[in-house]
Design a protein around this motif. Structure first.
Motif, PDB file in Angstrom:
ATOM      1  N   ASN A  30     -13.098  44.365  94.569  1.00 28.16           N
ATOM      2  CA  ASN A  30     -12.018  45.203  94.061  1.00 28.16           C
ATOM      3  C   ASN A  30     -11.673  46.349  94.993  1.00 28.16           C
ATOM      4  OD1 ASN A  30     -14.561  46.312  93.450  1.00 28.16           O
ATOM      5  ND2 ASN A  30     -13.654  47.668  91.931  1.00 28.16           N
ATOM      6  N   PHE A  31     -12.522  46.623  96.021  1.00 30.70           N
ATOM      7  CA  PHE A  31     -12.213  47.659  96.994  1.00 30.70           C
ATOM      8  C   PHE A  31     -11.540  47.074  98.237  1.00 30.70           C
ATOM      9  CE2 PHE A  31     -15.941  50.399  95.357  1.00 30.70           C
ATOM     10  CZ  PHE A  31     -15.115  50.946  94.393  1.00 30.70           C
ATOM     11  N   GLN A  32     -11.657  45.758  98.419  1.00 35.95           N
ATOM     12  CA  GLN A  32     -11.153  45.172  99.647  1.00 35.95           C
ATOM     13  C   GLN A  32      -9.638  45.047  99.658  1.00 35.95           C
ATOM     14  OE1 GLN A  32     -13.195  41.678 101.046  1.00 35.95           O
ATOM     15  NE2 GLN A  32     -15.080  42.303 100.085  1.00 35.95           N
ATOM     16  N   GLY A  33      -9.011  44.787  98.490  1.00 31.30           N
ATOM     17  CA  GLY A  33      -7.566  44.627  98.452  1.00 31.30           C
ATOM     18  C   GLY A  33      -6.857  45.944  98.685  1.00 31.30           C
ATOM     19  N   GLN A  34      -5.873  45.952  99.558  1.00 27.84           N
ATOM     20  CA  GLN A  34      -5.152  47.178  99.875  1.00 27.84           C
ATOM     21  C   GLN A  34      -3.776  47.225  99.224  1.00 27.84           C
ATOM     22  OE1 GLN A  34      -6.669  49.659 101.537  1.00 27.84           O
ATOM     23  NE2 GLN A  34      -8.468  48.360 101.587  1.00 27.84           N
ATOM     24  N   SER A  35      -3.309  46.144  98.607  1.00 23.18           N
ATOM     25  CA  SER A  35      -2.001  46.147  97.972  1.00 23.18           C
ATOM     26  C   SER A  35      -2.051  45.358  96.675  1.00 23.18           C
ATOM     27  CB  SER A  35      -0.946  45.535  98.911  1.00 23.18           C
ATOM     28  OG  SER A  35      -1.272  44.187  99.192  1.00 23.18           O
ATOM     29  N   LYS A  36      -1.197  45.770  95.745  1.00 25.58           N
ATOM     30  CA  LYS A  36      -1.139  45.090  94.461  1.00 25.58           C
ATOM     31  C   LYS A  36      -0.409  43.762  94.596  1.00 25.58           C
ATOM     32  CE  LYS A  36      -3.192  48.262  92.000  1.00 25.58           C
ATOM     33  NZ  LYS A  36      -4.480  48.018  91.358  1.00 25.58           N
ATOM     34  N   SER A  37      -0.869  42.774  93.850  1.00 21.22           N
ATOM     35  CA  SER A  37      -0.229  41.466  93.874  1.00 21.22           C
ATOM     36  C   SER A  37       1.171  41.563  93.282  1.00 21.22           C
ATOM     37  CB  SER A  37      -1.079  40.473  93.074  1.00 21.22           C
ATOM     38  OG  SER A  37      -0.407  39.246  92.950  1.00 21.22           O
ATOM     39  N   PRO A  38       2.145  40.844  93.855  1.00 18.04           N
ATOM     40  CA  PRO A  38       3.532  40.943  93.361  1.00 18.04           C
ATOM     41  C   PRO A  38       3.721  40.446  91.941  1.00 18.04           C
ATOM     42  CG  PRO A  38       3.310  39.168  94.972  1.00 18.04           C
ATOM     43  CD  PRO A  38       2.044  39.960  95.017  1.00 18.04           C
ATOM     44  N   ASN A  39       2.773  39.652  91.430  1.00 13.11           N
ATOM     45  CA  ASN A  39       2.956  39.144  90.070  1.00 13.11           C
ATOM     46  C   ASN A  39       2.738  40.222  89.010  1.00 13.11           C
ATOM     47  OD1 ASN A  39       0.208  39.395  90.204  1.00 13.11           O
ATOM     48  ND2 ASN A  39      -0.248  37.233  89.941  1.00 13.11           N
ATOM     49  N   ILE A  40       2.318  41.427  89.418  1.00 19.63           N
ATOM     50  CA  ILE A  40       2.199  42.511  88.439  1.00 19.63           C
ATOM     51  C   ILE A  40       3.308  43.553  88.602  1.00 19.63           C
ATOM     52  CG2 ILE A  40      -0.303  42.224  88.334  1.00 19.63           C
ATOM     53  CD1 ILE A  40      -0.456  44.971  89.795  1.00 19.63           C
ATOM     54  N   TYR A  41       4.245  43.309  89.518  1.00 22.90           N
ATOM     55  CA  TYR A  41       5.352  44.250  89.706  1.00 22.90           C
ATOM     56  C   TYR A  41       6.157  44.419  88.418  1.00 22.90           C
ATOM     57  CZ  TYR A  41       4.639  44.279  94.791  1.00 22.90           C
ATOM     58  OH  TYR A  41       4.114  44.439  96.050  1.00 22.90           O
ATOM     59  N   SER A  42       6.336  43.321  87.695  1.00 22.10           N
ATOM     60  CA  SER A  42       7.088  43.384  86.441  1.00 22.10           C
ATOM     61  C   SER A  42       6.386  44.301  85.444  1.00 22.10           C
ATOM     62  CB  SER A  42       7.249  41.979  85.844  1.00 22.10           C
ATOM     63  OG  SER A  42       7.904  42.037  84.596  1.00 22.10           O
ATOM     64  N   THR A  43       5.056  44.192  85.366  1.00 23.14           N
ATOM     65  CA  THR A  43       4.278  45.040  84.458  1.00 23.14           C
ATOM     66  C   THR A  43       4.412  46.510  84.834  1.00 23.14           C
ATOM     67  OG1 THR A  43       2.687  43.241  84.170  1.00 23.14           O
ATOM     68  CG2 THR A  43       1.989  45.440  83.490  1.00 23.14           C
ATOM     69  N   ILE A  44       4.403  46.791  86.138  1.00 27.30           N
ATOM     70  CA  ILE A  44       4.543  48.176  86.602  1.00 27.30           C
ATOM     71  C   ILE A  44       5.924  48.723  86.254  1.00 27.30           C
ATOM     72  CG2 ILE A  44       4.617  49.672  88.640  1.00 27.30           C
ATOM     73  CD1 ILE A  44       2.613  47.760  89.966  1.00 27.30           C
ATOM     74  N   ILE A  45       6.965  47.966  86.611  1.00 24.96           N
ATOM     75  CA  ILE A  45       8.335  48.434  86.415  1.00 24.96           C
ATOM     76  C   ILE A  45       8.685  48.569  84.934  1.00 24.96           C
ATOM     77  CG2 ILE A  45      10.773  47.797  86.748  1.00 24.96           C
ATOM     78  CD1 ILE A  45       9.938  46.598  89.443  1.00 24.96           C
ATOM     79  N   LYS A  46       8.098  47.717  84.103  1.00 26.87           N
ATOM     80  CA  LYS A  46       8.424  47.759  82.675  1.00 26.87           C
ATOM     81  C   LYS A  46       7.411  48.558  81.855  1.00 26.87           C
ATOM     82  CE  LYS A  46      11.337  43.687  82.522  1.00 26.87           C
ATOM     83  NZ  LYS A  46      11.791  42.558  81.702  1.00 26.87           N
ATOM     84  N   SER A  47       6.586  49.317  82.539  1.00 28.57           N
ATOM     85  CA  SER A  47       5.627  50.170  81.827  1.00 28.57           C
ATOM     86  C   SER A  47       6.334  51.436  81.332  1.00 28.57           C
ATOM     87  CB  SER A  47       4.467  50.543  82.751  1.00 28.57           C
ATOM     88  OG  SER A  47       4.915  51.360  83.814  1.00 28.57           O
ATOM     89  N   LYS A  48       5.767  52.049  80.302  1.00 24.57           N
ATOM     90  CA  LYS A  48       6.355  53.270  79.744  1.00 24.57           C
ATOM     91  C   LYS A  48       6.279  54.426  80.728  1.00 24.57           C
ATOM     92  CE  LYS A  48       6.087  52.635  74.760  1.00 24.57           C
ATOM     93  NZ  LYS A  48       5.598  53.192  73.483  1.00 24.57           N
ATOM     94  N   SER A  49       5.186  54.512  81.467  1.00 28.71           N
ATOM     95  CA  SER A  49       5.034  55.603  82.429  1.00 28.71           C
ATOM     96  C   SER A  49       6.094  55.507  83.528  1.00 28.71           C
ATOM     97  CB  SER A  49       3.634  55.590  83.042  1.00 28.71           C
ATOM     98  OG  SER A  49       3.396  54.383  83.747  1.00 28.71           O
ATOM     99  N   PHE A  50       6.408  54.271  83.949  1.00 28.56           N
ATOM    100  CA  PHE A  50       7.434  54.060  84.967  1.00 28.56           C
ATOM    101  C   PHE A  50       8.786  54.521  84.433  1.00 28.56           C
ATOM    102  CE2 PHE A  50      10.609  51.765  87.348  1.00 28.56           C
ATOM    103  CZ  PHE A  50      10.108  51.704  88.641  1.00 28.56           C
ATOM    104  N   SER A  51       9.123  54.088  83.210  1.00 28.16           N
ATOM    105  CA  SER A  51      10.404  54.468  82.603  1.00 28.16           C
ATOM    106  C   SER A  51      10.499  55.973  82.410  1.00 28.16           C
ATOM    107  CB  SER A  51      10.587  53.753  81.257  1.00 28.16           C
ATOM    108  OG  SER A  51      10.667  52.358  81.430  1.00 28.16           O
ATOM    109  N   LYS A  52       9.387  56.568  81.996  1.00 27.44           N
ATOM    110  CA  LYS A  52       9.373  58.010  81.749  1.00 27.44           C
ATOM    111  C   LYS A  52       9.725  58.778  83.019  1.00 27.44           C
ATOM    112  CE  LYS A  52       6.679  60.887  78.722  1.00 27.44           C
ATOM    113  NZ  LYS A  52       5.396  61.028  78.035  1.00 27.44           N
ATOM    114  N   ASP A  53       9.116  58.404  84.133  1.00 22.47           N
ATOM    115  CA  ASP A  53       9.404  59.078  85.405  1.00 22.47           C
ATOM    116  C   ASP A  53      10.804  58.761  85.901  1.00 22.47           C
ATOM    117  OD1 ASP A  53       6.914  60.220  85.432  1.00 22.47           O
ATOM    118  OD2 ASP A  53       6.009  58.674  86.685  1.00 22.47           O
ATOM    119  N   LEU A  54      11.241  57.520  85.677  1.00 21.83           N
ATOM    120  CA  LEU A  54      12.565  57.102  86.136  1.00 21.83           C
ATOM    121  C   LEU A  54      13.671  57.835  85.379  1.00 21.83           C
ATOM    122  CD1 LEU A  54      13.660  54.926  88.171  1.00 21.83           C
ATOM    123  CD2 LEU A  54      14.148  53.532  86.170  1.00 21.83           C
ATOM    124  N   PHE A  55      13.500  57.995  84.074  1.00 21.58           N
ATOM    125  CA  PHE A  55      14.525  58.640  83.244  1.00 21.58           C
ATOM    126  C   PHE A  55      14.749  60.093  83.647  1.00 21.58           C
ATOM    127  CE2 PHE A  55      13.582  55.635  79.432  1.00 21.58           C
ATOM    128  CZ  PHE A  55      14.214  54.606  80.103  1.00 21.58           C
TER     129      PHE A  55
END
Length: 307
Positions: free
Chosen positions: A68-93
């Motif tokens: 879990n320390f070796q990966g330096q970037s998040k997998s693209p299959n979780i981009y949707s989860t990030i973008i559609k998270s409440k924290s993301f929307s809160k900062d975006l708004f």
């Protein structure tokens, strides 16, 4: 053949009904087309950046550093989860976008444009958040090409583009922060390993000193083997320390690096002045089909009785 002849006779006998049905459906279609809100799309295609400046160090220490320390970037299959998270929307708004020289707060514009007001601020945000993730922002991941497509749909083409631009900026910012957090945790792990190996090396070196003091002459085969064994342990620990020190220096640079590229943007957010909804051609075809079917439904009783 009999069915075709029957339909033709039915059309001839109920010509007036078909004309009224088709005209009525076309009127409804035109009213819906001109009165419904236009929706405009902006689109961008991105893919994760897989380059890692600390690849050499990680390869050398891949057996020592947890997965879990070796990966330096998040997998693209979780981009949707990030973008559609409440924290993301809160900062975006909270962000402000510039549209034709006007400074617009995203939250206020969405609230006014889609009439999502509520007396309770928490309920208002919840309504706006759900509307945003269900109707405005779309994220699709293609596992074959490893490309993520993000789309924004609003009633204004310039707002769609501006909204997608700041969404892309927010996504990059979050991915960079996630990467820094991972590297910071990696740094703590490396420091812990260095401290442990240094203690082990000191213990081995002390053991080596005692061995040499007790055996001034190592002419016997067994003493030579014992000496080489201790020297090999010292050599391995020293090499580990060198590798860890190298990785630590690289890690220190990575943690403080602000210009790291976490995603590659294939296409910047587009400005599409052509509406994606409602579609004239699709609605026209549907209205024709419905207008043609209605007379059969109206006269269904006659059809079944006659048959």
């Amino acid at each position: 053949m009999n069915l075709g002849k029957y339909i033709l006779n039915f059309l001839t006998d109920n010509k007036k009904t078909f004309i009224i049905s088709l005209v009525l459906c076309q009127v409804i279609f035109l009213l819906f087309f001109f009165l419904s809100s236009r929706v405009f799309e902006s689109r961008t295609d991105i893919m994760p950046n897989t380059n890692s400046s600390s690849q050499l160090g990680l390869n050398a220490l891949s057996g020592l550093i947890p997965g879990n320390f070796q990966g330096q970037s998040k997998s693209p299959n979780i981009y949707s989860t990030i973008i559609k998270s409440k924290s993301f929307s809160k900062d975006l708004f909270k962000k402000t976008i510039n549209v034709n020289g006007d400074e617009i707060v995203v939250y206020d514009w969405l609230l006014e444009s889609y009439n999502l007001h509520h007396d309770n601020s928490e309920i208002e945000f919840e309504k706006l958040y759900r509307f945003f993730v269900n109707n405005i922002i779309s994220v699709r991941y293609n596992k074959i090409t490893n490309i993520v497509t993000i789309q924004a749909y609003t009633i204004d083409p310039f707002i769609s583009q501006a909204l997608l631009k700041i969404s892309l900026v927010e996504l990059k910012s979050r991915l960079k922060q996630y990467s820094k957090d991972t590297k910071a945790a990696n740094k703590d792990f490396i420091l812990s390993r260095i401290s442990t190996i240094e203690d082990e090396l000191i213990e081995i070196e002390n053991r080596y000193i005692n061995f040499l003091n007790q055996n001034s002459s190592t002419s016997s085969p067994s003493l030579n083997v014992a000496k080489k064994r201790i020297e090999r342990e010292v050599f391995i620990k020293e090499n580990l320390l060198k590798e860890l020190a190298t990785e630590l220096e690289i890690n220190k640079l990575e943690v403080t690096r602000n210009n790291q590229v976490v995603i590659d943007v294939i296409d910047e957010p587009t400005l599409n002045l052509l509406k994606v909804y409602p579609k004239f051609s699709l609605l026209f075809i549907i209205s024709l089909m419905v207008g043609f079917v209605i007379p059969f439904i109206v006269h269904s009783k006659k059809i079944f009785i006659d048959n």
